[in-house]
Design an enzyme around this catalytic site. Structure first.
Site, PDB file in Angstrom:
ATOM      1  N   SER A 181       0.851  -1.184   0.000  1.00  0.00           N
ATOM      2  CA  SER A 181       0.000   0.000   0.000  1.00  0.00           C
ATOM      3  C   SER A 181       0.889   1.237   0.000  1.00  0.00           C
ATOM      4  CB  SER A 181      -0.954  -0.024   1.199  1.00  0.00           C
ATOM      5  OG  SER A 181      -1.837   1.080   1.150  1.00  0.00           O
ATOM      6  N   TYR A 208      -5.986   8.428  -5.365  1.00  0.00           N
ATOM      7  CA  TYR A 208      -4.859   7.562  -5.008  1.00  0.00           C
ATOM      8  C   TYR A 208      -4.940   7.162  -3.536  1.00  0.00           C
ATOM      9  CZ  TYR A 208      -0.066   6.054  -4.110  1.00  0.00           C
ATOM     10  OH  TYR A 208       1.036   5.336  -3.721  1.00  0.00           O
ATOM     11  N   LYS A 212      -5.460   3.306  -1.798  1.00  0.00           N
ATOM     12  CA  LYS A 212      -4.503   2.696  -0.879  1.00  0.00           C
ATOM     13  C   LYS A 212      -5.142   2.363   0.465  1.00  0.00           C
ATOM     14  CE  LYS A 212      -1.086   2.416  -3.651  1.00  0.00           C
ATOM     15  NZ  LYS A 212      -0.600   1.072  -4.050  1.00  0.00           N
TER      16      LYS A 212
END
Length: 346
Positions: A181, A208, A212
């Site tokens: 991650s 983004y 994650k």
């Protein structure tokens, strides 16, 4: 072995790429899982044709395990595999499987091909592939690209390969799901009512970050569902590494990006890692004896991470509390099954 054995190497102020922080090679030497101990194991690495994935494959190939790497560009993958295999000719050659994580059908095809070639065996699935924040676009499946590539495709692959992980686990080495991650998760929690960030007001950084966070929630929920079956999930932050292809969606060269980001965040010059250091945590997650039988942990700097005590400064370690939200994890899991067209786990 202590879970914080590498902590002291990260306590003093980092000095940037190539400083005294551990590399993946050092981690492997410290663990020493060499020869027959790993010759019966199978490891699959997504995004294994460049960057942290290729470095992980290079180091883990030294264990004698059978390594498969997945990537979009089969020619690039074959070159990486040939170069690594040539350096350790006594060990099984690395094999390459084509998989484009922007297409769910390609993920399904990749899973089928892997199971065929591996004989249904899988001891470690390292979910390493991903892209950085990029301008908004949708995949042919209708999902925002960052969410689809960084999270949803991995979720589908995990579902398709979970039975192999369960079947391959042993008392001596429980199968592992290693999810790469990012500290970027600290920028945003997921919104269960809007996973697909498309349309007006699209924020690539938020997209983004949420992808994650979703990856970590998936790993934690996987642990709750599979931990008592001898398969454990670990998620991690590799650190800030600017010399990988994950940044291919950003303008400029790695050198120009580095200069730009150093101006915006001076701490980056201290905390940035090279690729060899960046792969250390995911290799540790794979081979560490001290992690045997453990899961549902978030790792950072080759140790179990603590809660972040500083705002921003994503080059520094730590997690945000929302990664432990079980309600969000359960809902995300169920919603993801629907998104990838699965009614229930296989």
């Amino acid at each position: 072995m202590a879970l914080d054995r590498y902590a002291a190497l990260h306590v003093s102020t980092p000095q940037g790429r190539g400083d005294g922080r551990p590399t993946a090679d050092q981690v492997l030497r410290d663990q020493d899982p060499l020869g027959s101990h790993w010759s019966d194991k199978v490891i699959l690495i997504t995004g294994g044709t460049a960057g942290l994935g290729a470095e992980s494959a290079r180091v883990l190939h030294k264990t004698g395990a059978k390594i498969f790497i997945m990537g979009r560009d089969i020619a690039k993958g074959e070159k990486v595999a040939a170069d690594i295999s040539a350096s350790n000719p006594d060990y099984p050659p690395i094999e390459v499987i084509q998989m484009d994580q922007s297409r769910l059908e390609s993920v399904r095809e990749g899973a089928v091909e892997f199971l065929k070639r591996s004989g249904g065996k899988l001891n470690v699935l390292m979910a390493n592939a991903g892209i950085v924040a990029s301008p908004v676009k949708e995949t042919q499946d209708g999902f925002e690209a960052v969410f689809a590539i960084n999270y949803l495709s991995t979720f589908l692959l995990v579902q398709l390969l979970a039975p192999a992980l369960v079947a391959s686990t042993t008392p001596e080495y429980n199968s592992r799901l290693v999810v790469v991650s990012s500290a970027g998760h600290r920028a945003s929690n997921i919104d269960p009512d809007k996973y697909n960030l498309v349309g007006e007001g699209y924020d690539p950084s938020k997209a983004y970050a949420r992808s994650k966070t979703a990856s970590i929630l998936m790993a934690n929920e996987f642990e709750r569902r599979y931990g008592d079956r001898g398969v454990h999930a670990l998620s991690l932050n590799p650190g800030i590494i600017m010399d990988t292809e994950i940044s291919r969606g950003l303008p400029g060269t790695s050198a120009s990006r580095r200069e730009q980001y150093y101006k915006m965040e001076p701490l980056l010059a201290q905390y940035e890692k090279d690729v060899m250091q960046g792969a250390a945590t995911q290799v540790w997650a794979t081979v560490a004896k001290e992690l045997e039988g453990k899961g549902g942990l978030y790792l950072d700097d080759v140790q179990v991470a603590r809660e972040a005590t500083h705002e921003g400064q994503f080059c520094r370690p730590g997690w945000k509390p929302w990664i432990w939200n079980e309600d969000n994890a359960v809902r995300l899991w169920k919603d993801s099954l629907n998104m990838v067209g699965l009614e229930s786990e296989n």
